[in-house]
Design a protein around this motif. Sequence first.
Motif, PDB file in Angstrom:
ATOM      1  N   LEU A  92       0.696  -1.142  -0.021  1.00 37.90           N
ATOM      2  CA  LEU A  92       0.006  -0.127  -0.013  1.00 37.90           C
ATOM      3  C   LEU A  92       0.769   1.172  -0.062  1.00 37.90           C
ATOM      4  O   LEU A  92       0.388   2.308  -0.642  1.00 37.90           O
ATOM      5  CB  LEU A  92      -0.957   0.073   0.918  1.00 37.90           C
ATOM      6  N   PHE A 128       4.966  -7.368  19.886  1.00 37.73           N
ATOM      7  CA  PHE A 128       3.981  -6.979  20.935  1.00 37.73           C
ATOM      8  C   PHE A 128       2.933  -7.972  21.166  1.00 37.73           C
ATOM      9  O   PHE A 128       2.524  -8.221  22.156  1.00 37.73           O
ATOM     10  CB  PHE A 128       3.414  -5.494  20.232  1.00 37.73           C
ATOM     11  N   PHE A 141       5.260  -2.232  21.791  1.00 34.78           N
ATOM     12  CA  PHE A 141       4.237  -1.203  21.354  1.00 34.78           C
ATOM     13  C   PHE A 141       4.892   0.157  21.028  1.00 34.78           C
ATOM     14  O   PHE A 141       4.599   0.518  19.803  1.00 34.78           O
ATOM     15  CB  PHE A 141       3.211  -1.396  22.283  1.00 34.78           C
ATOM     16  N   TRP A 185      -4.934   4.255   9.201  1.00 36.92           N
ATOM     17  CA  TRP A 185      -4.051   3.524   9.870  1.00 36.92           C
ATOM     18  C   TRP A 185      -3.848   3.853  11.317  1.00 36.92           C
ATOM     19  O   TRP A 185      -3.477   3.110  12.260  1.00 36.92           O
ATOM     20  CB  TRP A 185      -2.531   3.891   9.189  1.00 36.92           C
ATOM     21  N   TYR A 188      -5.679   1.769  13.832  1.00 40.86           N
ATOM     22  CA  TYR A 188      -5.088   0.431  14.250  1.00 40.86           C
ATOM     23  C   TYR A 188      -4.661   0.315  15.627  1.00 40.86           C
ATOM     24  O   TYR A 188      -4.794  -0.500  16.315  1.00 40.86           O
ATOM     25  CB  TYR A 188      -4.111  -0.129  13.176  1.00 40.86           C
ATOM     26  N   ALA A 218      -9.209  -0.068   4.764  1.00 43.69           N
ATOM     27  CA  ALA A 218      -7.693   0.130   4.353  1.00 43.69           C
ATOM     28  C   ALA A 218      -7.228  -0.674   2.867  1.00 43.69           C
ATOM     29  O   ALA A 218      -6.520  -0.153   2.208  1.00 43.69           O
ATOM     30  CB  ALA A 218      -6.729  -0.094   5.570  1.00 43.69           C
TER      31      ALA A 218
HETATM   32  C1  RET Z   1       1.732   1.538  15.126  1.00 45.46           C
HETATM   33  C2  RET Z   1       1.354   0.200  16.034  1.00 45.46           C
HETATM   34  C3  RET Z   1       0.594  -0.704  15.109  1.00 45.46           C
HETATM   35  C4  RET Z   1       0.201  -0.098  13.914  1.00 45.46           C
HETATM   36  C5  RET Z   1      -0.530  -1.009  12.716  1.00 45.46           C
HETATM   37  C6  RET Z   1      -0.847  -0.551  11.599  1.00 45.46           C
HETATM   38  C7  RET Z   1      -0.774   0.917  11.199  1.00 45.46           C
HETATM   39  C8  RET Z   1      -1.391  -1.539  10.725  1.00 45.46           C
HETATM   40  C9  RET Z   1      -1.875  -1.223   9.565  1.00 45.46           C
HETATM   41  C10 RET Z   1      -2.381  -2.107   8.753  1.00 45.46           C
HETATM   42  C11 RET Z   1      -3.162  -2.260   7.778  1.00 45.46           C
HETATM   43  C12 RET Z   1      -3.201  -0.673   6.739  1.00 45.46           C
HETATM   44  C13 RET Z   1      -3.633  -3.236   7.147  1.00 45.46           C
HETATM   45  C14 RET Z   1      -4.282  -3.260   6.043  1.00 45.46           C
HETATM   46  O1  RET Z   1      -3.934  -2.971   5.057  1.00 45.46           O
HETATM   47  C15 RET Z   1       0.155  -1.960  15.756  1.00 45.46           C
HETATM   48  C16 RET Z   1       0.408  -3.238  15.091  1.00 45.46           C
HETATM   49  C17 RET Z   1      -1.379  -1.765  15.841  1.00 45.46           C
HETATM   50  C18 RET Z   1       0.499  -1.933  17.446  1.00 45.46           C
HETATM   51  C19 RET Z   1       1.677  -1.595  17.882  1.00 45.46           C
HETATM   52  C20 RET Z   1       1.752  -0.222  17.410  1.00 45.46           C
END
Ligand code: RET
Lengths: 238, 238
Positions: A92, A128, A141, A185, A188, A218
Amino acid sequence: MSASGWLWLTTAIMLIGGLGILLTGKRRTKAEELQTVLHGIVPIIAACSYFAMATGQGAVILPFHTAAAPIDGTRIFYFARYIDWAFTTPLLLVSLAYTAMHAGSKRTGAIVGIVLADVVMIVTSFFFGASEIPSLKWIWFLISCVAFIGVYYVIWVSLMQANHEERDDVQTVYRRNAMILSVIWLIYPLVLLVSPDGLYVVSDTAAIVFILILDVAAKVVYGFMSIASDTKITDRDL
Amino acid sequence: MSASGWLWLTTAIMLIGGLGILLTGKRRTKAEELQTVLHGIVPIIAACSYFAMATGQGAVILPFHTAAAPIDGTRIFYFARYIDWAFTTPLLLVSLAYTAMHAGSKRTGAIVGIVLADVVMIVTSFFFGASEIPSLKWIWFLISCVAFIGVYYVIWVSLMQANHEERDDVQTVYRRNAMILSVIWLIYPLVLLVSPDGLYVVSDTAAIVFILILDVAAKVVYGFMSIASDTKITDRDL
Ligand SMILES: CC1=C(/C=C/C(C)=C/C=C/C(C)=C/C=O)C(C)(C)CCC1
Ligand SMILES: CC1=C(/C=C/C(C)=C/C=C/C(C)=C/C=O)C(C)(C)CCC1
């Protein structure tokens, strides 16, 4: 609906969404072909991961210790998600980077940088999710969040800069896509924070439903929107 | 020869083959250098994987349930193979794609598409190999085969199209390499079908020998042939 019902439903949505993008996406220029292929394959990868989770293969049961002990001492850890994310989030971001630098020459450093920051974010977030010792869990995390800030930096500084040399309509599309992606995002980590992988203050099924809404937004919704705006950009190119 | 004897022998063949390609391959142009490096590194990755399997690190013992129960209720799952394939098969396809689009500008979408379809094929085939429940195992097998059709599609449609704009000798080499690769790769699912990872109708050692023949053909023999024909193409370029 049961947890596995939701997982099956999402498998179907992802599969249909991915095939829909691959079949309806245009391929008139190399740039357009790349966008179609990237956005089409992302939901197909997710469909495989949801299929694994729906059939019980993409998850393990881990002990869950807490002072308050709200649950029965275990949680289900859906590790397949993190494998999915390790592949789909870089794709992406590559697609977004190619939108940013639509006509201009590509800043390879920015692309490699955003992909690596993202991979660090997902790999550390896997630790995490897998950690049983709270102190370690929350350090992972934090590390993951720092990497996430790196991703934002490339989106809003490096790619933004490169994007300033593009045509007006390309700038508008880039800013809109960057904004939508950044907002989706950001939710998440908030959801994962309260999910069974984090504080476990919402139930397993509730976390599944939250995350599937995010995943469909997403990947499928954002994918179709991206492809539609890319078609307009390409219309003007031709 | 014992299973581990065969695995050691293959480790040696891969190492010698890879080093042979790296040392004898020419690097007169950037394109030629890329081919040499890709084909040289592929067998070296395989040598690492065979080394792991020969020393017993790249395998685990899994239960094997069957109505006929021909064996003792377990099988050895050589998971290292799938890790090897996840890296080496994309490299082989990138090399083929660069042969297809030798002089012309590269269709990034086609390269990204074939690599992603291939990675989906290998990752899902890992679940095929790891699964203990027959129904799930065979669904993964099918999903992997569908991704394999995607790989064929890019080889025979997208890359073929791009290849039509190349010089005659480049077209001949591309068609020959595409044909050899397609045929060798097609034998893999047939062998895995009857191997301990699949139906378990041939013994562990027999499966190892079949797969090593395929691996040596797909990596070392095909590598040397590719490099030789690329040298001829480069001779004409210069
Ligand atoms: C920063 C952060 C996270 C960010 C995850 C993200 C940003 C995931 C995006 C996923 C997508 C876009 C999936 C599908 O297309 C977690 C793992 C939740 C936990 C630890 C801290
Ligand atoms: C479609 C399919 C398969 C295809 C495997 C292939 C095509 C492997 C190629 C490996 C190579 C070329 C290795 C060395 O260079 C599997 C995994 C057997 C099983 C599931 C169905």
